[in-house]
Design a protein around this motif. Sequence first.
Motif, PDB file in Angstrom:
ATOM      1  N   ARG A  72       0.831  -1.216   0.000  1.00 49.41           N
ATOM      2  CA  ARG A  72       0.000   0.000   0.000  1.00 49.41           C
ATOM      3  C   ARG A  72       0.861   1.260   0.000  1.00 49.41           C
ATOM      4  O   ARG A  72       0.377   2.340  -0.348  1.00 49.41           O
ATOM      5  CB  ARG A  72      -0.923   0.000   1.222  1.00 49.41           C
ATOM      6  CG  ARG A  72      -1.987  -1.089   1.214  1.00 49.41           C
ATOM      7  CD  ARG A  72      -2.668  -1.180   2.558  1.00 49.41           C
ATOM      8  NE  ARG A  72      -1.756  -1.673   3.577  1.00 49.41           N
ATOM      9  CZ  ARG A  72      -1.958  -1.563   4.893  1.00 49.41           C
ATOM     10  NH1 ARG A  72      -3.029  -0.928   5.344  1.00 49.41           N
ATOM     11  NH2 ARG A  72      -1.087  -2.062   5.745  1.00 49.41           N
ATOM     12  N   SER A  73       2.107   1.139   0.398  1.00 52.20           N
ATOM     13  CA  SER A  73       3.005   2.310   0.436  1.00 52.20           C
ATOM     14  C   SER A  73       4.127   2.181  -0.593  1.00 52.20           C
ATOM     15  O   SER A  73       5.218   2.699  -0.391  1.00 52.20           O
ATOM     16  CB  SER A  73       3.599   2.466   1.838  1.00 52.20           C
ATOM     17  OG  SER A  73       4.372   1.329   2.184  1.00 52.20           O
ATOM     18  N   SER A  74       3.843   1.497  -1.688  1.00 53.75           N
ATOM     19  CA  SER A  74       4.890   1.135  -2.654  1.00 53.75           C
ATOM     20  C   SER A  74       5.575   2.327  -3.317  1.00 53.75           C
ATOM     21  O   SER A  74       6.674   2.182  -3.861  1.00 53.75           O
ATOM     22  CB  SER A  74       4.310   0.215  -3.732  1.00 53.75           C
ATOM     23  OG  SER A  74       3.231   0.859  -4.398  1.00 53.75           O
ATOM     24  N   TYR A  75       4.958   3.511  -3.274  1.00 52.99           N
ATOM     25  CA  TYR A  75       5.568   4.695  -3.893  1.00 52.99           C
ATOM     26  C   TYR A  75       5.991   5.714  -2.832  1.00 52.99           C
ATOM     27  O   TYR A  75       6.172   6.887  -3.117  1.00 52.99           O
ATOM     28  CB  TYR A  75       4.585   5.318  -4.893  1.00 52.99           C
ATOM     29  CG  TYR A  75       5.213   6.222  -5.928  1.00 52.99           C
ATOM     30  CD1 TYR A  75       6.293   5.798  -6.707  1.00 52.99           C
ATOM     31  CD2 TYR A  75       4.723   7.505  -6.141  1.00 52.99           C
ATOM     32  CE1 TYR A  75       6.861   6.620  -7.655  1.00 52.99           C
ATOM     33  CE2 TYR A  75       5.289   8.348  -7.099  1.00 52.99           C
ATOM     34  CZ  TYR A  75       6.360   7.904  -7.848  1.00 52.99           C
ATOM     35  OH  TYR A  75       6.928   8.725  -8.796  1.00 52.99           O
ATOM     36  N   ILE A  76       6.149   5.243  -1.610  1.00 59.40           N
ATOM     37  CA  ILE A  76       6.542   6.112  -0.508  1.00 59.40           C
ATOM     38  C   ILE A  76       7.942   5.720  -0.039  1.00 59.40           C
ATOM     39  O   ILE A  76       8.163   4.594   0.415  1.00 59.40           O
ATOM     40  CB  ILE A  76       5.551   6.013   0.669  1.00 59.40           C
ATOM     41  CG1 ILE A  76       4.155   6.451   0.225  1.00 59.40           C
ATOM     42  CG2 ILE A  76       6.030   6.850   1.858  1.00 59.40           C
ATOM     43  CD1 ILE A  76       3.086   6.269   1.287  1.00 59.40           C
ATOM     44  N   THR A  77       8.872   6.634  -0.139  1.00 65.43           N
ATOM     45  CA  THR A  77      10.219   6.387   0.376  1.00 65.43           C
ATOM     46  C   THR A  77      10.870   7.720   0.734  1.00 65.43           C
ATOM     47  O   THR A  77      10.530   8.766   0.171  1.00 65.43           O
ATOM     48  CB  THR A  77      11.081   5.599  -0.638  1.00 65.43           C
ATOM     49  OG1 THR A  77      12.277   5.146   0.010  1.00 65.43           O
ATOM     50  CG2 THR A  77      11.444   6.426  -1.852  1.00 65.43           C
ATOM     51  N   GLY A  78      11.767   7.679   1.698  1.00 68.85           N
ATOM     52  CA  GLY A  78      12.454   8.883   2.157  1.00 68.85           C
ATOM     53  C   GLY A  78      11.571   9.815   2.957  1.00 68.85           C
ATOM     54  O   GLY A  78      11.910  10.991   3.128  1.00 68.85           O
ATOM     55  N   GLN A  79      10.474   9.286   3.498  1.00 66.57           N
ATOM     56  CA  GLN A  79       9.509  10.127   4.196  1.00 66.57           C
ATOM     57  C   GLN A  79       9.555   9.917   5.707  1.00 66.57           C
ATOM     58  O   GLN A  79      10.010   8.881   6.197  1.00 66.57           O
ATOM     59  CB  GLN A  79       8.093   9.851   3.689  1.00 66.57           C
ATOM     60  CG  GLN A  79       7.942  10.059   2.194  1.00 66.57           C
ATOM     61  CD  GLN A  79       8.352  11.451   1.748  1.00 66.57           C
ATOM     62  OE1 GLN A  79       7.850  12.439   2.271  1.00 66.57           O
ATOM     63  NE2 GLN A  79       9.265  11.526   0.782  1.00 66.57           N
ATOM     64  N   VAL A  80       9.040  10.901   6.425  1.00 67.97           N
ATOM     65  CA  VAL A  80       8.915  10.816   7.885  1.00 67.97           C
ATOM     66  C   VAL A  80       7.430  10.905   8.214  1.00 67.97           C
ATOM     67  O   VAL A  80       6.793  11.937   7.971  1.00 67.97           O
ATOM     68  CB  VAL A  80       9.679  11.953   8.593  1.00 67.97           C
ATOM     69  CG1 VAL A  80       9.557  11.802  10.098  1.00 67.97           C
ATOM     70  CG2 VAL A  80      11.139  11.959   8.164  1.00 67.97           C
ATOM     71  N   LEU A  81       6.885   9.827   8.728  1.00 70.96           N
ATOM     72  CA  LEU A  81       5.471   9.782   9.088  1.00 70.96           C
ATOM     73  C   LEU A  81       5.331  10.200  10.553  1.00 70.96           C
ATOM     74  O   LEU A  81       5.792   9.501  11.450  1.00 70.96           O
ATOM     75  CB  LEU A  81       4.914   8.383   8.862  1.00 70.96           C
ATOM     76  CG  LEU A  81       3.436   8.148   9.161  1.00 70.96           C
ATOM     77  CD1 LEU A  81       2.565   9.148   8.413  1.00 70.96           C
ATOM     78  CD2 LEU A  81       3.045   6.726   8.787  1.00 70.96           C
ATOM     79  N   SER A  82       4.713  11.342  10.776  1.00 69.58           N
ATOM     80  CA  SER A  82       4.558  11.870  12.140  1.00 69.58           C
ATOM     81  C   SER A  82       3.304  11.300  12.779  1.00 69.58           C
ATOM     82  O   SER A  82       2.212  11.383  12.209  1.00 69.58           O
ATOM     83  CB  SER A  82       4.468  13.397  12.101  1.00 69.58           C
ATOM     84  OG  SER A  82       5.639  13.951  11.550  1.00 69.58           O
ATOM     85  N   ILE A  83       3.475  10.744  13.958  1.00 72.43           N
ATOM     86  CA  ILE A  83       2.341  10.205  14.715  1.00 72.43           C
ATOM     87  C   ILE A  83       2.365  10.913  16.069  1.00 72.43           C
ATOM     88  O   ILE A  83       3.002  10.441  17.018  1.00 72.43           O
ATOM     89  CB  ILE A  83       2.447   8.685  14.874  1.00 72.43           C
ATOM     90  CG1 ILE A  83       2.552   8.026  13.489  1.00 72.43           C
ATOM     91  CG2 ILE A  83       1.249   8.120  15.644  1.00 72.43           C
ATOM     92  CD1 ILE A  83       2.710   6.545  13.529  1.00 72.43           C
ATOM     93  N   ASN A  84       1.723  12.074  16.140  1.00 69.29           N
ATOM     94  CA  ASN A  84       1.899  12.895  17.340  1.00 69.29           C
ATOM     95  C   ASN A  84       0.642  13.644  17.781  1.00 69.29           C
ATOM     96  O   ASN A  84       0.725  14.532  18.621  1.00 69.29           O
ATOM     97  CB  ASN A  84       3.049  13.883  17.125  1.00 69.29           C
ATOM     98  CG  ASN A  84       2.791  14.825  15.948  1.00 69.29           C
ATOM     99  OD1 ASN A  84       1.667  15.235  15.693  1.00 69.29           O
ATOM    100  ND2 ASN A  84       3.851  15.178  15.239  1.00 69.29           N
ATOM    101  N   GLY A  85      -0.505  13.306  17.208  1.00 68.64           N
ATOM    102  CA  GLY A  85      -1.747  13.960  17.640  1.00 68.64           C
ATOM    103  C   GLY A  85      -1.804  15.439  17.345  1.00 68.64           C
ATOM    104  O   GLY A  85      -2.545  16.176  17.998  1.00 68.64           O
ATOM    105  N   GLY A  86      -1.003  15.896  16.354  1.00 73.79           N
ATOM    106  CA  GLY A  86      -0.984  17.311  16.011  1.00 73.79           C
ATOM    107  C   GLY A  86      -0.069  18.159  16.874  1.00 73.79           C
ATOM    108  O   GLY A  86      -0.067  19.376  16.769  1.00 73.79           O
ATOM    109  N   TRP A  87       0.744  17.500  17.712  1.00 71.04           N
ATOM    110  CA  TRP A  87       1.634  18.199  18.635  1.00 71.04           C
ATOM    111  C   TRP A  87       2.682  19.013  17.877  1.00 71.04           C
ATOM    112  O   TRP A  87       3.042  20.112  18.272  1.00 71.04           O
ATOM    113  CB  TRP A  87       2.302  17.181  19.541  1.00 71.04           C
ATOM    114  CG  TRP A  87       2.941  17.712  20.778  1.00 71.04           C
ATOM    115  CD1 TRP A  87       2.741  18.940  21.341  1.00 71.04           C
ATOM    116  CD2 TRP A  87       3.841  17.014  21.615  1.00 71.04           C
ATOM    117  NE1 TRP A  87       3.495  19.055  22.490  1.00 71.04           N
ATOM    118  CE2 TRP A  87       4.181  17.877  22.684  1.00 71.04           C
ATOM    119  CE3 TRP A  87       4.411  15.745  21.587  1.00 71.04           C
ATOM    120  CZ2 TRP A  87       5.075  17.511  23.687  1.00 71.04           C
ATOM    121  CZ3 TRP A  87       5.281  15.374  22.593  1.00 71.04           C
ATOM    122  CH2 TRP A  87       5.600  16.250  23.638  1.00 71.04           C
TER     123      TRP A  87
END
Length: 240
Positions: free
Chosen positions: A223-238
């Motif tokens: 599902r993320s086959s075209y995603i690389t070099g990224q930073v996925l933020s999981i922070n509740g909008g902090w």
Amino acid sequence: MKRFALITGASGGMGRKAAHRLAEDGWNLYLHYNRNKEACIELMKELEPYLIEAIPISADLESPEGVDRLVESLFQLDAIVYASGTSHYGLFMDTTPKEMDDLIQIHIKSPMKLIQMCLPKLMRNEQSSIVVISSIWGQTGAACEVLYSTVKGAQISFVKALSKEVAMNGMRVNAIAPGAIDTNMMKGFTDEDIEQLKEEIPAGRLGKPEEVADAVSFLLSPRSSYITGQVLSINGGWYT
């Protein structure tokens, strides 16, 4: 065809939940741990219903030799989730050389050496993936966590650079930057501290390790086959 993923720090809060989520996805797992053998054994029992191969590996990633020991135990490898690490809280002026060396080793040198040594195995596959669990502080920095912010920032730079170098080999490299997640890393804070923290977070709560695990699952999937070099933020909008 069987797929094998290495999870470092599998006995920790986020690593453990990632193991459950990837087992649910059908991954076979190398479960790395250092001191917490009992937690790893317990995790393996929890994973039995998924009918996957779960292989425990003990190695101290705070030492250069630990990476060698870990890599020697790997055979087929399709993905790496680097979730090992410790935090450090205190004034930078009080930080000791040993504290610097220890955090630089486990957060920078060990993942770089591990991934470097595993690249030939990963490149045997048409598609492979690496996910590094960094931190919100690697994106924006934090007072009294200067050392931790520095090493987490270095992880993000490593991910961005390596992703460009290996993309033509069918390999994707991404990072996850969790905010305040309800794991043992929060145990050093008082209830009052945590309530004040929640007030700073737009979502009004701490994150759950399961939410980080879901992101790991996504980044290791087609599902993320075209995603690389990224930073996925999981922070509740902090931090946005």
